[in-house]
Design an enzyme around this catalytic site. Structure first.
Site, PDB file in Angstrom:
ATOM      1  N   SER A  68     -10.745  15.943  76.261  1.00 40.75           N
ATOM      2  CA  SER A  68      -9.730  17.003  76.299  1.00 40.75           C
ATOM      3  C   SER A  68      -8.582  16.727  75.326  1.00 40.75           C
ATOM      4  O   SER A  68      -8.298  15.577  74.992  1.00 40.75           O
ATOM      5  CB  SER A  68      -9.162  17.134  77.707  1.00 40.75           C
TER       6      SER A  68
HETATM    7  N1  SAH Z   1     -11.826  14.077  81.311  1.00 44.51           N
HETATM    8  C1  SAH Z   1     -12.731  14.065  80.189  1.00 44.51           C
HETATM    9  C2  SAH Z   1     -13.032  15.475  79.748  1.00 44.51           C
HETATM   10  C3  SAH Z   1     -14.489  15.670  79.684  1.00 44.51           C
HETATM   11  S1  SAH Z   1     -15.022  17.339  79.461  1.00 44.51           S
HETATM   12  C4  SAH Z   1     -12.197  13.194  79.089  1.00 44.51           C
HETATM   13  O1  SAH Z   1     -11.040  12.769  79.164  1.00 44.51           O
HETATM   14  O2  SAH Z   1     -12.952  12.901  78.162  1.00 44.51           O
HETATM   15  C5  SAH Z   1     -15.626  17.708  81.075  1.00 44.51           C
HETATM   16  C6  SAH Z   1     -16.768  16.868  81.556  1.00 44.51           C
HETATM   17  O3  SAH Z   1     -17.144  17.435  82.812  1.00 44.51           O
HETATM   18  C7  SAH Z   1     -18.028  16.867  80.715  1.00 44.51           C
HETATM   19  O4  SAH Z   1     -18.339  15.542  80.356  1.00 44.51           O
HETATM   20  C8  SAH Z   1     -19.104  17.452  81.632  1.00 44.51           C
HETATM   21  O5  SAH Z   1     -20.371  16.871  81.467  1.00 44.51           O
HETATM   22  C9  SAH Z   1     -18.531  17.175  83.003  1.00 44.51           C
HETATM   23  N2  SAH Z   1     -18.990  18.027  84.110  1.00 44.51           N
HETATM   24  C10 SAH Z   1     -19.240  19.358  84.105  1.00 44.51           C
HETATM   25  N3  SAH Z   1     -19.625  19.766  85.313  1.00 44.51           N
HETATM   26  C11 SAH Z   1     -19.605  18.667  86.123  1.00 44.51           C
HETATM   27  C12 SAH Z   1     -19.910  18.452  87.503  1.00 44.51           C
HETATM   28  N4  SAH Z   1     -20.310  19.438  88.308  1.00 44.51           N
HETATM   29  N5  SAH Z   1     -19.778  17.192  87.989  1.00 44.51           N
HETATM   30  C13 SAH Z   1     -19.378  16.161  87.202  1.00 44.51           C
HETATM   31  N6  SAH Z   1     -19.093  16.307  85.883  1.00 44.51           N
HETATM   32  C14 SAH Z   1     -19.195  17.548  85.356  1.00 44.51           C
END
Ligand code: SAH
Length: 221
Positions: A68
């Site tokens: 993000s």
């Molecule tokens: N907080 C992260 C942002 C990652 S983007 C960072 O700092 O890098 C959001 C993430 O949510 C993705 O990696 C995606 O695979 C995950 N995601 C989406 N749906 C999900 C779910 N139901 N359970 C767990 N992870 C999920």
């Protein structure tokens, strides 16, 4: 504890990011600012994008997912109001960056990630940095993680079609759920606070996150 980054170029990029992208836009929590001034964000970004690690945007981390934008990380954590004793659940661990920032502010973080390869990579990055209070779990987090409940705060780092009810149930009284709610293109960062009578919801920034998958995500629409 966190081992400091050796690279001073990164340190000055980090200081500029904190001042220009965070403080100038109204992030005030000193602990959040200090944590993001300390943590080497470049370690959570794939090698070919390291030069952009402090840019004012989200960056690809593979599997169609992103780390993000720094501002959204700071804003979501500030809204979650973690304290030294907090136990926090993050749904959507991704690169592990947001969880790592929180690990510097609170007692324990449980991070759930639906893409197993990303969960493994995040675990490796966190271990290399000496961060030991983040528990990484691969799997669908849209229904929360009952064994660790109740939580002081839950952060969802992916856009949900509606407020995931199971997550509200896993909050302590007074606990806060920070979740982007909307369609797959645009969401509103929402805060649900668990109260004696149920919960209250407040809406904050407009935002764009990757879609939440899984049982309470967009897969079920
Ligand atoms: N907080 C992260 C942002 C990652 S983007 C960072 O700092 O890098 C959001 C993430 O949510 C993705 O990696 C995606 O695979 C995950 N995601 C989406 N749906 C999900 C779910 N139901 N359970 C767990 N992870 C999920």
């Amino acid at each position: 504890m966190l081992r400091p980054a050796a690279n001073s170029g990164a340190a000055s990029a980090r200081a500029a990011m904190v001042e220009e992208q965070l403080q100038r836009r109204g992030i005030r929590d000193p602990a959040v600012l200090e944590a993001m001034r300390t943590l080497p964000r470049e370690r959570f970004v794939p090698p070919r994008d390291r030069a952009h690690a402090y840019d004012d945007c989200a960056l690809p981390i593979g599997f169609g997912q992103t780390i993000s934008q720094p501002y959204m990380v700071a804003r979501a954590i500030e809204l979650a109001r973690p304290t030294r004793d907090s136990v926090v659940l993050e749904v959507g661990l991704g690169s592990g960056y947001q969880a790592a920032v929180m690990s510097l502010l609170c007692a324990r973080v449980i991070g759930l990630e639906i893409v197993p390869e990303l969960a493994a990579r995040a675990q490796e990055t966190l271990s290399q940095l000496g961060i030991t209070n983040v528990e990484v779990r691969a799997g669908d987090g849209s229904l929360g993680y009952e064994p660790g409940a109740p939580y002081d705060a839950i952060l969802v780092a992916a856009g949900a079609p509606r407020i995931p009810g199971m997550l509200v149930e896993q909050l302590k009284l007074g606990g806060r759920l920070v979740v982007p709610v909307g369609d797959e293109q645009r969401q509103t960062l929402s805060v649900v606070t668990r109260t004696e009578l149920g919960s209250t919801t407040e809406e904050f920034d407009r935002c764009v996150y990757v879609p939440l998958r899984g049982a309470a995500g967009h897969d079920e629409d």
